[in-house]
Design an enzyme around this catalytic site. Structure first.
Site, PDB file in Angstrom:
ATOM      1  N   TRP A   1       1.523   2.247  -3.376  1.00 32.64           N
ATOM      2  CA  TRP A   1       0.369   2.750  -4.075  1.00 32.64           C
ATOM      3  C   TRP A   1       0.185   4.113  -3.652  1.00 32.64           C
ATOM      4  CZ3 TRP A   1      -2.834   1.811  -7.601  1.00 32.64           C
ATOM      5  CH2 TRP A   1      -3.296   0.111  -8.105  1.00 32.64           C
TER       6      TRP A   1
ATOM      7  N   TRP B   1     -21.763  14.561 -17.719  1.00 37.20           N
ATOM      8  CA  TRP B   1     -22.366  14.499 -15.993  1.00 37.20           C
ATOM      9  C   TRP B   1     -23.995  15.126 -15.654  1.00 37.20           C
ATOM     10  CZ3 TRP B   1     -18.763  11.518 -13.675  1.00 37.20           C
ATOM     11  CH2 TRP B   1     -18.134  11.388 -13.791  1.00 37.20           C
TER      12      TRP B   1
ATOM     13  N   TRP C   1      -9.380   9.150  -6.929  1.00 39.67           N
ATOM     14  CA  TRP C   1     -10.626   9.769  -7.834  1.00 39.67           C
ATOM     15  C   TRP C   1     -11.008   8.811  -8.910  1.00 39.67           C
ATOM     16  CZ3 TRP C   1     -15.439  11.195  -5.841  1.00 39.67           C
ATOM     17  CH2 TRP C   1     -15.361  11.656  -4.378  1.00 39.67           C
TER      18      TRP C   1
ATOM     19  N   GLU D   1       1.208  -1.491  -0.210  1.00 41.57           N
ATOM     20  CA  GLU D   1      -0.112   0.259  -0.550  1.00 41.57           C
ATOM     21  C   GLU D   1       0.861   0.868  -0.067  1.00 41.57           C
ATOM     22  OE1 GLU D   1      -3.001   0.048  -0.512  1.00 41.57           O
ATOM     23  OE2 GLU D   1      -3.206  -2.253  -1.279  1.00 41.57           O
TER      24      GLU D   1
ATOM     25  N   ASN E   1     -10.391   3.577   3.440  1.00 40.70           N
ATOM     26  CA  ASN E   1     -10.509   3.556   2.849  1.00 40.70           C
ATOM     27  C   ASN E   1     -11.458   3.501   1.814  1.00 40.70           C
ATOM     28  OD1 ASN E   1      -8.896   3.513   0.044  1.00 40.70           O
ATOM     29  ND2 ASN E   1      -8.244   1.548   0.461  1.00 40.70           N
TER      30      ASN E   1
ATOM     31  N   TRP F   1     -16.804  14.060 -10.675  1.00 38.67           N
ATOM     32  CA  TRP F   1     -15.497  13.496 -10.062  1.00 38.67           C
ATOM     33  C   TRP F   1     -14.585  14.943  -9.428  1.00 38.67           C
ATOM     34  CZ3 TRP F   1     -10.034  14.623 -10.948  1.00 38.67           C
ATOM     35  CH2 TRP F   1      -9.971  14.380 -12.377  1.00 38.67           C
TER      36      TRP F   1
END
Ligand code: FAD
Length: 482
Positions: free
Chosen positions: A284, A312, A388, A281, A347, A365
């Site tokens: 990441w 959207w 996102w 992680e 998360n 987003w």
């Protein structure tokens, strides 16, 4: 004549241990002037959000006290970084600036500008690594390109060998200048929220600063680490480290976290699976920085250009209901309220709430990214924008758009006894477990026994999951054909 001082410019590295710029400044044996600049001009739209400002205040307080413990001080100045640096160099006769690298596009431009400016004046600007385990330019594909997919990136990072071991904090006092320059008053910066209620939950949850980061790390090593790979998706228990704001502000370095986990695994081998999964992680986080470095438009524009044409539905009332945790979907509402109350969200719930905004409400987003930017204590340009875009399906190595999270099933799976929902949506606390994640399915008798009238004590669901899913897939068809 006394040696010219070194300006040690703190940014997202608010610590004394494992601080390469600090260690190099100490090695010069010259006086050191530590400074933090509150720069709301240079970052443009990405000036720090409200919750981050609270963290910054506390972390600067801690850093100032730690520097005093070493016979030094933290100078505080507000303004455009370039102007402040130039003025401070004039005032103090410093001839060099030492700084840890930052990777936000605006911060990189600023570094280049200051480096060129100082170079033209025959002064020194030295940049040091420290906030990342792997500098973003280093991992490359066989073709010499940046990575777009996590797994090969991860493998390439591991092939580089273990990250550098952390440096110790300076043992003796820092050399002080003959005269300290003027410093501004931290309280005068107005970083704490005007509404003190907002900060109450932050104070109960967090201890910003280097000492607080070390406490979190130890707590993780002794507690959650062993079960991390199984429990990291459970918001109802403390299954993760909660180190993210400390890592963002550099209260602790990722090298220190990496080494602590490796040492613990070497000592007792317990929790090897959890420890390794935690290290993954951390990578990441590195990957987000790698993406931001190579695709600097990541915070504003879809990585996959076809998403720029997505149909959207910019609905201000729906956005507000989401922000306030009033969607009628308990796991979504609990997450949004956890965010507001503590400045952090688990998360898994970040993924659920983000998916709900993008796919159930069809809100861009970027609107969610902005809200998180203002309300997260760990708001981080790289992690926030990459995540996102990951949820939106518009990112580099993203979840496919057509995978629409079902908030009821997600709730049942990851908050099986409803402890998380009950904590952050207490008006539902008396509802039996079976109905907790879908209160509208509860019989009238169960609702009234729990003291709930839907639409009064808790909202009706603002959209129907099945219909919203269909609408999202139809919207996706528009860009799929491009
Ligand atoms: P742990 O599980 O203990 O992980 C350790 C560290 O690894 C974290 O502190 C973090 O630095 C890093 N990490 C863990 N998961 C991820 C991930 N998915 N992506 C990148 N790094 C990760 N993280 C931020 O730090 N700042 C943000 O602004 C941010 N915004 C997000 C927005 C969305 C929509 C989503 C889905 C995720 C976001 N994340 C963000 C990633 C992740 O949710 C947090 O890093 C994590 O929840 C922090 O909790 P922890 O420290 O207990 O993590």
């Amino acid at each position: 004549m006394a040696a010219a001082p070194v300006l040690l410019w703190f940014r997202q590295d608010l610590r004394l241990a494992d601080h390469r710029a600090l260690s190099a400044a100490v090695a010069t044996e010259r006086p050191i002037i530590p400074v933090y600049i509150l720069d709301d001009e240079t970052p443009g739209a990405w000036r720090m959000g409200g919750a981050s400002r609270w963290w910054l205040h506390k972390s600067l307080e801690a850093l100032g006290a730690d520097l005093e413990g070493l016979g030094s001080r933290l100078m505080l100045r507000r303004g455009a970084s370039r102007d402040v640096i130039t003025a401070l160099m004039e005032e103090t006769r410093a001839d060099s600036v030492y700084v840890s690298r930052s990777y936000e596009p605006w911060a990189r431009r600023l570094e280049t500008e200051i480096a060129d400016h100082l170079d033209s004046k025959g002064r020194t600007f030295r940049r040091f690594a420290g906030g990342l385990l792997f500098e973003p330019e280093v991992p490359k594909t066989k073709a010499g390109d940046p990575f777009k997919v996590f797994t090969p990136y991860y493998k390439a990072c591991l092939a580089l060998g273990p990250p550098k071991p952390p440096l110790p904090r300076p043992k003796s006092s820092l050399s002080a200048p003959a005269n300290w320059p003027r410093s501004e008053d931290l309280d005068g910066w107005g970083l704490l929220p005007r509404n003190p209620d907002w900060a109450d939950g932050f104070c109960e949850t967090w201890e910003p600063g280097e000492a607080g980061a070390e406490v979190r790390l130890q707590r993780f090593l002794d507690g959650a680490m062993a079960g991390y790979s199984d429990k990291r998706n459970r918001p109802d228990i403390e299954g993760t480290s909660r180190l993210s704001p400390h890592l963002h502000f550099g209260d602790i370095s990722p090298h220190r976290c990496w080494q602590a986990v490796e040492e613990r695994l070497a000592a007792d081998g317990q929790g090897a699976k959890g420890g390794r999964s935690f290290l993954r992680e951390l990578v990441w986080r590195e990957f987000s920085y790698h993406l931001l470095f190579h695709w600097p438009h990541l915070p504003e524009k879809a990585f996959r250009p076809e998403f720029e044409a997505f149909p959207w539905d910019e609905n201000a009332a729906a956005l507000k209901a989401w922000q306030q945790g009033q969607t009628g979907y308990p796991i979504v509402d609990a997450g949004m309220r956890e965010l507001w109350q503590t400045g952090w969200m688990h998360n898994r719930v970040r993924m659920i709430t983000a998916s709900f905004l993008i796919k159930h409400l069809l809100i861009p987003w970027q609107a969610g990214e902005d809200w998180f930017w203002d309300t997260l204590v760990d708001a981080d340009l790289a992690n926030n924008s990459a995540s996102w875009q990951w949820v939106a399906g518009s990112g580099a190595d993203a979840a496919p758009y057509f995978r629409v999270f079902n908030p009821i099933l997600q709730g049942k799976k990851f908050d099986p006894k409803g402890a998380y929902v009950r904590r952050y949506a207490p008006e539902l606390s008396k509802l039996p477990d079976d109905y907790l994640h879908a209160p509208w399915e509860a019989p009238e008798a169960a609702l009234s026994a729990a003291g709930i009238t839907l639409g009064k004590d808790y909202p009706e669901p603002m959209v129907d999951h099945g219909k919203a899913r269909q609408r999202a897939l139809q919207a996706y068809d528009v860009i799929k054909k491009r």
